[in-house]
Design a protein around this motif. Sequence first.
Motif, PDB file in Angstrom:
ATOM      1  N   GLY A   3       0.812  -1.209   0.000  1.00  0.00           N
ATOM      2  CA  GLY A   3       0.000   0.000   0.000  1.00  0.00           C
ATOM      3  C   GLY A   3       0.843   1.255   0.000  1.00  0.00           C
ATOM      4  O   GLY A   3       0.510   2.253  -0.659  1.00  0.00           O
ATOM      5  N   THR A  49      -6.208  -0.208  -7.043  1.00  0.00           N
ATOM      6  CA  THR A  49      -6.390  -0.899  -5.764  1.00  0.00           C
ATOM      7  C   THR A  49      -6.023  -2.379  -5.834  1.00  0.00           C
ATOM      8  O   THR A  49      -6.154  -3.087  -4.841  1.00  0.00           O
ATOM      9  N   THR A  50      -5.543  -2.838  -6.991  1.00  0.00           N
ATOM     10  CA  THR A  50      -5.194  -4.255  -7.140  1.00  0.00           C
ATOM     11  C   THR A  50      -3.951  -4.593  -6.328  1.00  0.00           C
ATOM     12  O   THR A  50      -2.941  -3.886  -6.372  1.00  0.00           O
ATOM     13  N   ARG A 101      -6.490   0.114   0.575  1.00  0.00           N
ATOM     14  CA  ARG A 101      -7.458   0.410  -0.488  1.00  0.00           C
ATOM     15  C   ARG A 101      -8.413   1.511  -0.064  1.00  0.00           C
ATOM     16  O   ARG A 101      -8.639   2.481  -0.802  1.00  0.00           O
ATOM     17  N   ASP A 102      -8.961   1.397   1.136  1.00  0.00           N
ATOM     18  CA  ASP A 102      -9.919   2.387   1.608  1.00  0.00           C
ATOM     19  C   ASP A 102      -9.270   3.762   1.747  1.00  0.00           C
ATOM     20  O   ASP A 102      -9.888   4.789   1.423  1.00  0.00           O
ATOM     21  N   THR A 152     -11.067  -0.380 -13.370  1.00  0.00           N
ATOM     22  CA  THR A 152     -11.206  -1.197 -12.166  1.00  0.00           C
ATOM     23  C   THR A 152     -12.007  -2.467 -12.432  1.00  0.00           C
ATOM     24  O   THR A 152     -12.884  -2.497 -13.298  1.00  0.00           O
ATOM     25  N   ASP A 154     -13.016  -3.708  -9.438  1.00  0.00           N
ATOM     26  CA  ASP A 154     -13.653  -3.609  -8.128  1.00  0.00           C
ATOM     27  C   ASP A 154     -14.973  -2.850  -8.280  1.00  0.00           C
ATOM     28  O   ASP A 154     -15.130  -1.727  -7.823  1.00  0.00           O
ATOM     29  N   THR A 164     -17.061  -1.435  -5.123  1.00  0.00           N
ATOM     30  CA  THR A 164     -16.462  -0.277  -4.448  1.00  0.00           C
ATOM     31  C   THR A 164     -16.654   0.988  -5.269  1.00  0.00           C
ATOM     32  O   THR A 164     -17.101   2.020  -4.755  1.00  0.00           O
TER      33      THR A 164
END
Length: 237
Positions: free
Chosen positions: A133, A157-158, A165-166, A187, A189, A192
């Motif tokens: 991160g 975010t992968t 991620r948040d 994305t 995701d 999200t």
Amino acid sequence: MNAITLSNIDYFINHSFILEDINLEINEGCYLGIIGPNGAGKTTLLRLILGIIKPNRGQVLLYGQKPADYLKKESVGYLPQRISQTIYEFPITVEELVRSGYDKISKDNFEWALDVFRISQLRKKTMRELSGGERQKAFLARAIASKPRILLLDEPTTGIDPNSRDELLQILEILNRDFCITILTVTHDIGTFAHEARCILCLNRKVVCFGDPQKILKDEYMGMLYPEHTVFPHNHA
């Protein structure tokens, strides 16, 4: 005002279409999530906007200019797919990374980029010392160090943990809301970004749909994007 305009775009290789008849007007300050199956042309779309590749037909404009002309005076922030997972073994510090790729960055812009992604305290650490991160935040800080008006992100975010991620999503919201940076995010995701993005582009070689996330992320559209699935990713969000 349109930040990005794509008119009648075709892109093909050896007569095989990657993107076909793409027409989009993306307003300044838009936060756009781009979704679609593998091979839908999502990364290709970003590369066309950046001017890395040129369409076989049609025109791309950034604030009314061709990408090459726009980039002579302005920059576009770009985070390639999985970059933080592939080149973190180089013995480079966070500070060196954020400054790299630019002829010159003002001290104010450099400090701003570190502060936005909350990594000022990491500036002297090497990339190999960071978590996944933290590395992603360092690359994102590099992408915004020139204070671009447009930021393109390919699956940002992968490969990072849920807390990171948040936090990244929170920071992207701040960049969009407080600094009016136009953000395009590729994305997978879906759940999200249905909550985060202001607009969704469903892409599968052609534009399947484009508009408000809550109206678009319905099963009839998901079936057009993911015909092999009967239960769609957003249903688990």
